[in-house]
Write a protein that holds these residues in place. Structure first.
Motif, PDB file in Angstrom:
ATOM      1  N   LYS A  36       0.842  -1.202   0.000  1.00 43.72           N
ATOM      2  CA  LYS A  36       0.000   0.000   0.000  1.00 43.72           C
ATOM      3  C   LYS A  36       0.871   1.242   0.000  1.00 43.72           C
ATOM      4  CE  LYS A  36      -3.593  -0.747   2.360  1.00 43.72           C
ATOM      5  NZ  LYS A  36      -4.527  -0.979   3.482  1.00 43.72           N
ATOM      6  N   ASP A  37       0.464   2.228  -0.758  1.00 41.95           N
ATOM      7  CA  ASP A  37       1.161   3.512  -0.903  1.00 41.95           C
ATOM      8  C   ASP A  37       2.420   3.411  -1.745  1.00 41.95           C
ATOM      9  OD1 ASP A  37       0.354   4.228   2.529  1.00 41.95           O
ATOM     10  OD2 ASP A  37      -0.757   4.777   0.728  1.00 41.95           O
ATOM     11  N   ARG A  38       2.758   2.212  -2.230  1.00 39.00           N
ATOM     12  CA  ARG A  38       3.915   2.065  -3.121  1.00 39.00           C
ATOM     13  C   ARG A  38       3.511   1.547  -4.498  1.00 39.00           C
ATOM     14  NH1 ARG A  38       7.720  -1.572  -2.127  1.00 39.00           N
ATOM     15  NH2 ARG A  38       6.379  -3.000  -0.946  1.00 39.00           N
ATOM     16  N   PHE A  39       2.470   0.718  -4.545  1.00 41.47           N
ATOM     17  CA  PHE A  39       2.012   0.124  -5.793  1.00 41.47           C
ATOM     18  C   PHE A  39       0.667   0.735  -6.195  1.00 41.47           C
ATOM     19  CE2 PHE A  39       4.220  -4.324  -5.446  1.00 41.47           C
ATOM     20  CZ  PHE A  39       5.429  -3.700  -5.208  1.00 41.47           C
ATOM     21  N   THR A  40       0.444   0.792  -7.520  1.00 43.60           N
ATOM     22  CA  THR A  40      -0.828   1.280  -8.039  1.00 43.60           C
ATOM     23  C   THR A  40      -1.319   0.370  -9.151  1.00 43.60           C
ATOM     24  OG1 THR A  40      -0.192   3.573  -7.559  1.00 43.60           O
ATOM     25  CG2 THR A  40      -2.038   3.233  -9.063  1.00 43.60           C
ATOM     26  N   ILE A  41      -2.519  -0.146  -8.989  1.00 41.41           N
ATOM     27  CA  ILE A  41      -3.130  -0.978 -10.026  1.00 41.41           C
ATOM     28  C   ILE A  41      -4.073  -0.112 -10.847  1.00 41.41           C
ATOM     29  CG2 ILE A  41      -5.023  -1.746  -8.518  1.00 41.41           C
ATOM     30  CD1 ILE A  41      -4.894  -4.470  -9.954  1.00 41.41           C
ATOM     31  N   SER A  42      -4.077  -0.343 -12.152  1.00 44.84           N
ATOM     32  CA  SER A  42      -4.958   0.422 -13.034  1.00 44.84           C
ATOM     33  C   SER A  42      -5.332  -0.450 -14.229  1.00 44.84           C
ATOM     34  CB  SER A  42      -4.276   1.713 -13.487  1.00 44.84           C
ATOM     35  OG  SER A  42      -3.101   1.416 -14.227  1.00 44.84           O
ATOM     36  N   ARG A  43      -6.265   0.050 -15.030  1.00 39.98           N
ATOM     37  CA  ARG A  43      -6.699  -0.721 -16.200  1.00 39.98           C
ATOM     38  C   ARG A  43      -7.046   0.222 -17.337  1.00 39.98           C
ATOM     39  NH1 ARG A  43     -11.080  -4.471 -13.840  1.00 39.98           N
ATOM     40  NH2 ARG A  43     -11.348  -5.084 -16.031  1.00 39.98           N
ATOM     41  N   ASP A  44      -6.830  -0.237 -18.558  1.00 41.39           N
ATOM     42  CA  ASP A  44      -7.133   0.532 -19.755  1.00 41.39           C
ATOM     43  C   ASP A  44      -7.913  -0.400 -20.675  1.00 41.39           C
ATOM     44  OD1 ASP A  44      -7.155   1.795 -22.242  1.00 41.39           O
ATOM     45  OD2 ASP A  44      -5.197   2.702 -21.945  1.00 41.39           O
TER      46      ASP A  44
END
Length: 123
Positions: free
Chosen positions: A64-72
């Motif tokens: 948490k606070d280091r990784f970011t999940i996203s989607r396109d």
């Protein structure tokens, strides 16, 4: 259905990497997606999950606070941006498709998996 994870590599502690998971054979926007990882000698563990719309994301406390999940959805791809990497982040990272709607941290609730991409963080 295919999930292809790539983007791993060797990075020094404190560095960054961005993993990608290219999806094909299904409509990405209809599924919750997640990243898991497995370090040598350890069980596979949850890293991050993103809802179908991308409006909800959840992370393991360790990232948490280091990784970011996203989607396109236009690119049929899910991402995991990793920053401030630590040696303990070293693992094979897998993307996975949730077999049903809703958020889950349990790998048994995911029906399709990518082949994994190795992330190695040196101290």
């Amino acid at each position: 259905v295919q999930l292809q994870a790539f983007g791993g590599g060797l990075v020094q502690a404190g560095g960054s990497l961005k993993l990608s998971c290219a999806a094909s054979g299904f409509t990405l926007s209809s599924y919750t997606m997640a990243w898991f990882r497995q370090a040598p000698g350890k069980e596979r563990e949850f890293v991050a999950v993103i809802s179908r719309s991308g409006g909800r994301t959840y992370y393991a406390n360790s990232v948490k606070d280091r990784f970011t999940i996203s989607r396109d959805h236009a690119k049929n791809t899910v991402y995991l941006q990793m920053a401030s990497l630590k040696p303990e982040d070293t693992a094979v990272y897998y993307c996975a498709r949730r077999s049903n709607s809703g958020i889950s941290y349990n790998d048994a609730d995911y029906d399709y998996w990518g082949q994994g991409t190795q992330v190695t963080v040196s101290s």
